[in-house]
Design an enzyme around this catalytic site. Structure first.
Site: not given
Ligand code: F6P
Length: 505
Positions: A192, A198, A251-252, A337, A368, A478
C-alpha cells in the site's frame, strides 16, 4: 460517540455484566426455540451460536449498547464514505471495492478494477512475453489476503503458478527461486505504501535474480499494487503496470482491491467478480438487517460477551477444511491489528479489555495437539468451527464425513463435558463453541465469509469505542529496526549485546 458520565466505558457494560450466568445445557433445556433463535442462514452459510452463552436478554442488552454507541449511524457513515478513521482522517472504503459504498468511491474502485482486468487480459495475450509464474511479494495485508484466496480457491486452477513471499528471511524467497524460471516469471510488488522494508528488499532481490539469469528487461515484467503509485513509478515500474487502489482501503481490508491481483490472475476474472459479489451480499445483509438478525453483529456480541463479561483472553477458529487453513492467520491480522488497541476513538485510555487474542488451526489435526487445553484447561476459550458441506476432494467420501462429524462432535463434547469420580478424567463442559457451515467453498461464499469477519470486527470495535482502522502500534518496532540497521544507535544493554553477538555492529 457519546461519553458516559463516569468518563470511562465501565457503566455502559453493567447491564450486560449483570445478566444471569446460566449453563449452556440449561439454556437449551429452558428454551425449545434456542437453536432457531441463535442460528441463521446468509449467503450460502449457516451460522450457529446456540452453543454460546448468548441469550435473548444479552442480545437485547447488546442492542442497547449498540444504540448508545450509534452503531447503525457509524455503519452508515462507513458506507457513505465519511471519515470514520478519525486518527488518519480518512474514509473506510473497502466495501466500495465490492461496489457497496459512496458513489465516487465505487466509481473509482470500478475504474481501478477495469484497469486490473485490462492488464490481466494483456498479460494473458502475451504482452509481457511468456508468463508461467507469478511471484507476488508483500507482507501483512498485502500478503495474507491474497494468500488465503489463492490457497482456498486455487486448487485445480492451472492458469499460472503463484507464489506469495512475505518474509524478509531470504530462505522464503530462495525456496521459490528453486521452483520458478526467471525468464517466465512476473514479479508482483504489493505494498500500500510502497515503502515497507521487507517488501522492497524482496522486490530488489527478485529483480537481481532476473538480471543475473540474463532476463532482458526485468522491470518490464513487474506489476505494482499500491495506493502510492508515484513511489512505484519512482522505484522503476512503468505507469501502465501500476495498479492503484484508494488510501481509504486499509491494508488488512485490501484483498478486494488490486491487492487481490494474484487471485484474479490465477482464478480468472469471473471468479474475482464472484468474490466481490459474495462480499457485497454480506455488506447488504449487514447494512439492511436488524442487529438481532445480523450475522456479523451476533458474532461480535458473542465475542464481546466472552472478552468483557467472562474475561476470556483468547478466541480460536478451527477450519475443518484444508482449503481454509490460512483463515486463522488471516483473521489474526484482521482482528488483532484492528481491535488490539489501548485507546478509544476519542483518545481516552480504554478501561475494558480490547479484542481477544485470535488463534486457531486446522481440524482434525488440532484435536490431537491443542484440544486437550480446550477440553480440560483452566482458560476459557470460545471456539469457532468453520466447515464446508461439499467436499473438496474426490477420495472416499468417508474422509469428508469423518472431518465434519469430528467438528460437530467436538462442539458437542465441549458443551456436554463428562463427570466421573477421577478428576483427571473429568470434563467440566459448558465450554462455548459456534459453527459456520458453508454449503460449498466457492468465490462467492468465501467473499461473503471474509466480509462477515470484517463487519464483525467493526461491530466489536464500535462497541468498544475503538478505531478499528489505524495501526500505529506497528510503528515503533519499525523505527527501531530502521535505527538498528543504520547503525550508531544507542540501545539498551541486552539489545546491544544481541546485535554484537550476531556480528551486526
Ligand atoms: O506494519 C503493519 C502494516 O502496515 C500492515 O497494516 C500492512 O498490511 C502491512 O504493514 C504492509 O504494508 P504495506 O502494504 O504498506 O507494505
Amino acid at each position: 460517540m457519546a461519553d458516559n458520565e463516569a468518563g470511562d466505558q465501565t457503566n455502559d457494560w453493567s447491564a450486560i455484566e449483570a445478566l444471569p450466568k446460566r449453563k449452556l445445557e440449561e439454556l437449551f433445556a429452558s428454551d425449545p426455540e434456542r437453536l432457531s433463535r441463535f442460528s441463521l442462514d446468509v449467503a450460502g452459510m449457516h451460522f450457529d451460536w446456540s452453543k454460546t452463552h448468548l441469550t435473548t436478554e444479552a442480545v437485547t442488552a447488546f442492542e442497547a449498547l449498540s444504540h448508545k454507541r450509534d452503531l447503525a449511524g457509524r455503519r452508515d457513515k462507513m458506507f457513505a464514505g465519511d471519515h470514520i478513521n478519525v486518527t488518519e482522517d480518512r474514509p473506510v472504503e473497502h466495501t466500495a471495492e465490492r461496489y457497496e459504498g459512496a458513489p465516487e468511491s465505487v466509481a473509482r474502485a470500478k475504474k481501478y478494477h477495469e484497469r486490473m482486468r485490462t492488464l490481466i487480459d494483456a498479460i494473458e495475450a502475451g504482452a509481457l512475453g511468456e508468463i508461467r509464474y507469478v511471484l507476488h511479494t508483500g507482507i501483512g495485508g498485502s500478503a495474507l489476503g491474497p494468500n488465503l484466496l489463492v490457497d482456498s480457491l486455487g486448487r485445480g486452477a492451472d492458469r499460472y503458478e503463484v507464489a506469495i513471499v512475505s518474509n524478509v528471511d531470504g530462505m522464503a524467497m530462495e525456496d521459490v527461486f528453486k521452483q520458478f524460471d526467471p525468464h517466465t516469471t512476473l514479479l508482483v510488488v504489493a505494498s500500500k505504501t510502497f515503502t515497507t522494508t521487507e517488501t522492497m528488499l524482496n522486490a530488489d532481490t527478485v529483480v537481481q535474480w532476473m538480471q543475473e539469469a540474463g532476463v532482458d528487461d526485468p522491470y518490464g515484467r513487474v506489476v505494482a499494487l499500491t495506493a502510492s503509485p508515484e513511489k512505484a513509478i519512482e522505484w522503476g515500474v512503468d505507469e501502465t503496470r501500476v495498479l492503484p487502489f484508494g488510501e481509504g482501503v486499509g491494508g488488512r481490508y485490501s484483498l478486494w482491491s488490486s491487492i487481490g491481483f494474484p487471485a484474479a490472475i490465477k482464478l480468472g476474472w469471473a471468479a474475482f467478480e464472484e468474490l466481490l459479489e459474495g462480499a457485497a451480499e454480506m455488506d447488504r445483509h449487514f447494512r439492511l438487517t436488524a442487529l438481532h438478525e445480523s450475522a456479523p453483529a451476533l458474532a461480535a456480541f458473542a465475542d464481546l460477551y466472552y472478552t468483557q463479561v467472562r474475561r476470556a483472553e483468547t478466541r480460536a477458529t478451527f477450519a475443518y477444511d484444508e482449503r481454509l487453513k490460512l483463515l486463522p492467520p488471516y483473521l489474526q491480522q484482521l482482528e488483532m491489528e484492528s481491535n488490539g488497541k489501548g485507546v478509544t476513538v476519542s483518545g481516552r485510555w480504554l478501561t475494558r479489555p480490547s479484542t481477544a487474542i485470535t488463534w486457531g488451526g486446522v481440524g482434525t489435526d488440532a484435536q490431537h495437539a491443542v484440544f486437550q487445553l480446550l477440553h480440560q484447561g483452566t482458560h476459557l476459550v470460545p471456539v469457532e468451527f468453520v466447515a464446508v458441506i461439499e467436499a473438496g476432494d474426490d477420495l472416499n467420501p468417508e474422509h469428508h464425513k469423518q472431518l465434519l462429524l469430528n467438528a460437530f462432535a467436538q462442539g458437542a463434547a465441549l458443551m456436554k463435558g463428562k463427570h466421573v469420580d477421577d478428576p483427571a478424567r473429568s470434563y467440566t463442559g459448558d465450554r462455548p463453541t459456534s459453527t459456520i457451515l458453508l454449503d460449498q467453498l466457492d468465490p462467492h461464499t468465501l467473499g461473503a465469509l471474509i466480509a462477515f469477519y470484517e463487519h464483525r470486527v467493526f461491530v466489536a470495535g464500535t462497541l468498544l469505542e475503538i478505531n478499528s482502522f489505524d495501526q500505529f502500534g506497528v510503528e515503533l518496532g519499525k523505527e527501531m529496526a530502521k535505527a538498528a540497521s543504520k547503525g550508531g544507535q544507542e540501545f539498551d544493554p541486552s539489545t546491544t549485546d544481541l546485535i554484537k553477538r550476531a556480528g551486526l555492529e
